[in-house]
Design an enzyme around this catalytic site. Structure first.
Site, PDB file in Angstrom:
ATOM      1  N   GLU A 154      11.733 -10.527  24.888  1.00  0.00           N
ATOM      2  CA  GLU A 154      12.670 -10.679  23.766  1.00  0.00           C
ATOM      3  C   GLU A 154      12.512 -11.991  23.015  1.00  0.00           C
ATOM      4  OE1 GLU A 154      16.720  -9.838  24.777  1.00  0.00           O
ATOM      5  OE2 GLU A 154      16.255  -7.856  25.559  1.00  0.00           O
ATOM      6  N   GLU A 183      14.073  -2.579  29.628  1.00  0.00           N
ATOM      7  CA  GLU A 183      15.464  -2.886  29.993  1.00  0.00           C
ATOM      8  C   GLU A 183      16.381  -1.871  29.339  1.00  0.00           C
ATOM      9  OE1 GLU A 183      17.060  -6.824  29.220  1.00  0.00           O
ATOM     10  OE2 GLU A 183      15.234  -7.771  29.978  1.00  0.00           O
TER      11      GLU A 183
END
Ligand code: FCB
Length: 474
Positions: free
Chosen positions: A176, A375
Site C-alpha cells: 500500500e 488483504e
C-alpha cells in the site's frame, strides 16, 4: 462419505479453482513487538507512536502480539487452520541497522526460523519487504520524498533475497504505497506524520522507483521460479451521480489514488491528467530520465487490498476536518460521501460489490497479470464470552460476501490466484492502536493468550472445502 465430502458435493457451494491459495496476512510492526531486541533499531512507527496525540491511547508496537517470541505457536495456529500460504512482512530496521550497512544476523535469524517453521508446517511463505516501518534514521535524512531512500530500499531487498531467496517463493516489494505516501506525508495521519502535498507526490514517485529497483535486485538473486509482486490498496470508486462533474471527481481520485501507481508500474508513464491536476504543486521534475523504465520492470502478479468502496462527487470538502486532505491536487474539487449500508467497527461500509468491481476492472485494464487478494477482512467489537468462545457472526458474514465476490469475479474471467485474510491475529491497528480487532484469532494483550474466533473455524472449513457455501452464514 464424511461431512466434508457431503458439503463438498453440495452443488450450491461456490467452488474455487484447484490450487487456489488460501492465506492469512500480518505485518511486522503490528504483531512482532520486541522493538529493541537483537539489534533492531527504531522505525518511523516507533517515533510516531511515541508522539503524543498521534496514536489512540498512546499505544505503541513495543510488545504488540509478542509474535517475535510466540512465532511457533502462531504458525501452529495457521497449520490448524489449514492455510496454504502466509503473508508476513520483514521489519527493515530489524535486519539492517538504521537502514544502511551490513545485515544484522540475529534479525535475519528470526525470519529464517519463521520461514523454516512455515515450510515444516506445509505453508508457503509470502514475504513483504515494506509494510510501512521505515528505519527512523532514513526518515531523518529526508525519508521517501528523497530519492536516496529508494536506493537504500533496493540494497535491503538484495540482502533479503540473499538470506531467504532459496526458501521464499513469493516476494512483495511494497504494501500500500498510497497509504505510506499520502497518509504518511500528505495528511500526516500515519508515520512519519508530515503534511505536504509536494512531499506526498515525491514520495509516491520514489515508492515506484524503489519498487522497480527492488524488483531488479531481487531478480538478480532469486531463482527464475520465484514470483515478484506489489500490493496496492486500489480505490474502488463510485460517482454519487452519473453527472459529468461527478465522473470527473472519479477521474481525479482514480489518477492520484490508483493510476499514480498502476501507470508507472505497468505502462511506464505518469498519467497526463495527474500531471495537469497537480500542476500548482509540482512540475514533476523529480522524475528523471530512465526512471519510468525502472518502475515498469515486469512483475509476476499484483496484490490487491480491499476493505470498502469510495463514493465521490464534485465539490469542495464541506466541513473542515481535523487533518488536511491527503488528496494532492483533488482536495478542492472532490467531496467524499459515506457509502450506504452496514458498517464495521472502523466505520467502514460493508460492500462486497466494490471488490468485484475492482477485480474485473483489473481483468480489463491489466490483461495477463495474475491477481492476489492480499488483504481483506473486518474489525468488530470482539470479546471472549464466559464459555471462552469469541462469537463473531458479522465477520463471518463479511468474509462470506467478499469471498463470494471473488468467486463471481473468477467466474467472470478474472485471474485471481489467492485470498489472504486480514488478519491472523488481533494487532496494533496503526493510528487506532489496539482499539480495533481485525484478527480471526483473538489476542488478550494482557496475557497474550490466543483464542481462535468462530470466524477462524469458518475459514478453516472454507479452506478444507476449497469452497464457500452458497447460502449466507451468520
Ligand atoms: C491496511 C493495512 C494493514 C491493516 C489493514 C486494516 O491498509 O495494509 O496493515 O492495517 O489496512
Amino acid at each position: 462419505m464424511t461431512a466434508l465430502d457431503i458439503l463438498a458435493s453440495d452443488t450450491t457451494g461456490l467452488r474455487f479453482p484447484s490450487g487456489f491459495r488460501w492465506g492469512t496476512a500480518t505485518a511486522a510492526y503490528q504483531i512482532e513487538g520486541a522493538a529493541t531486541e537483537d539489534g533492531r533499531t527504531p522505525s518511523i512507527w516507533d517515533t510516531f507512536s511515541r508522539t503524543p496525540g498521534k496514536v489512540h491511547n498512546g499505544d505503541t508496537g513495543d510488545i504488540a502480539a509478542d509474535h517475535y517470541h510466540r512465532m511457533p505457536e502462531d504458525v501452529a495456529l495457521m497449520r490448524r487452520l489449514g492455510v496454504t500460504d502466509y503473508r508476513f512482512s520483514i521489519a527493515w530496521p530489524r535486519v539492517q541497522q538504521n537502514g544502511r550497512g551490513p545485515a544484522v544476523e540475529k534479525g535475519l535469524d528470526f525470519y529464517r526460523r519463521l520461514v523454516d517453521e512455515l515450510l515444516n508446517a506445509g505453508i508457503r511463505p509470502v514475504a513483504t519487504l515494506y509494510h510501512w516501518d521505515l528505519p527512523q534514521e532514513l526518515e531523518s535524512a529526508g525519508g521517501w520524498p528523497q530519492r536516496e531512500t529508494a536506493q537504500r530500499f533496493a540494497e535491503y531487498a538484495g540482502i533479503m533475497a540473499d538470506a531467504l531467496g532459496d526458501r521464499v517463493g513469493t516476494w512483495t516489494t511494497l504494501n500500500e504505497p498510497w497509504c505510506a505516501a499520502f497518509l504518511g506525508y500528505g495528511n500526516g495521519v500515519h508515520a512519519p506524520g508530515r503534511a505536504s502535498h509536494l512531499d506526498s507526490l515525491r514520495a509516491a514517485h520514489h515508492f515506484n522507483l524503489a519498487h522497480g529497483w527492488a524488483v531488479r535486485a531481487l531478480r538478480e538473486v532469486l531463482p527464475d521460479t520465484s514470483e515478484v509482486s506489489l500490493t496496492l490498496n486500489l480505490h474502488a470508486l463510485r460517482p454519487l451521480t452519473p453527472s459529468a462533474d461527478d465522473l470527473d471527481a472519479v477521474r481525479r481520485i482514480d489518477a492520484v489514488g490508483n493510476r499514480i501507481f498502476l501507470d508507472p508500474v505497468f505502462h511506464g508513464r505518469i498519467p497526463d491528467d495527474l500531471i495537469r491536476d497537480t500542476a500548482a504543486i509540482t512540475d514533476w521534475s523529480f522524475v528523471r530520465d530512465g526512471d519510468l523504465a525502472v518502475t515498469s520492470t515486469p512483475i509476476d502478479s499484483l496484490g490487491i487490498n480491499y476493505y470498502s468502496p469510495t463514493v465521490v462527487a464534485a465539490g469542495e470538502r464541506e466541513s473542515p476536518s481535523p487533518s488536511p486532505s491527503p488528496w494532492a491536487g483533488a482536495e478542492r474539487h472532490v467531496r467524499f460521501l459515506p457509502a450506504p449500508g452496514p458498517r464495521t467497527a472502523m466505520d467502514w461500509p460493508v460492500d462486497a460489490d466494490g471488490l468485484y468491481e475492482l477485480l474485473t476492472r483489473l481483468r480489463d485494464d491489466l490483461p495477463g497479470v495474475p491477481l492476489l487478494v492480499t488483504e481483506n477482512g473486518a474489525a468488530y467489537h470482539d470479546y471472549t464470552n464466559p464459555s471462552g468462545r469469541v462469537h463473531d457472526p458479522e465477520r463471518v458474514s463479511y468474509l462470506h460476501s467478499h469471498l463470494s465476490a471473488v468467486h463471481r469475479a473468477i467466474e467472470a474471467g478474472t485471474d485471481v490466484r489467492g485470498y489472504f485474510l486480514w488478519s491472523l491475529l488481533d494487532n496494533f491497528e496503526w493510528a487506532y492502536g489496539y482499539s480495533k480487532r481485525f484478527g480471526i484469532v483473538h489476542v488478550d494483550f494482557a496475557s497474550q493468550r490466543r483464542t481462535p474466533k468462530e470466524s477462524a473455524d469458518w475459514y478453516a472449513q472454507v479452506i478444507a472445502l476449497n469452497a464457500v457455501e452458497g447460502r449466507q452464514e451468520g
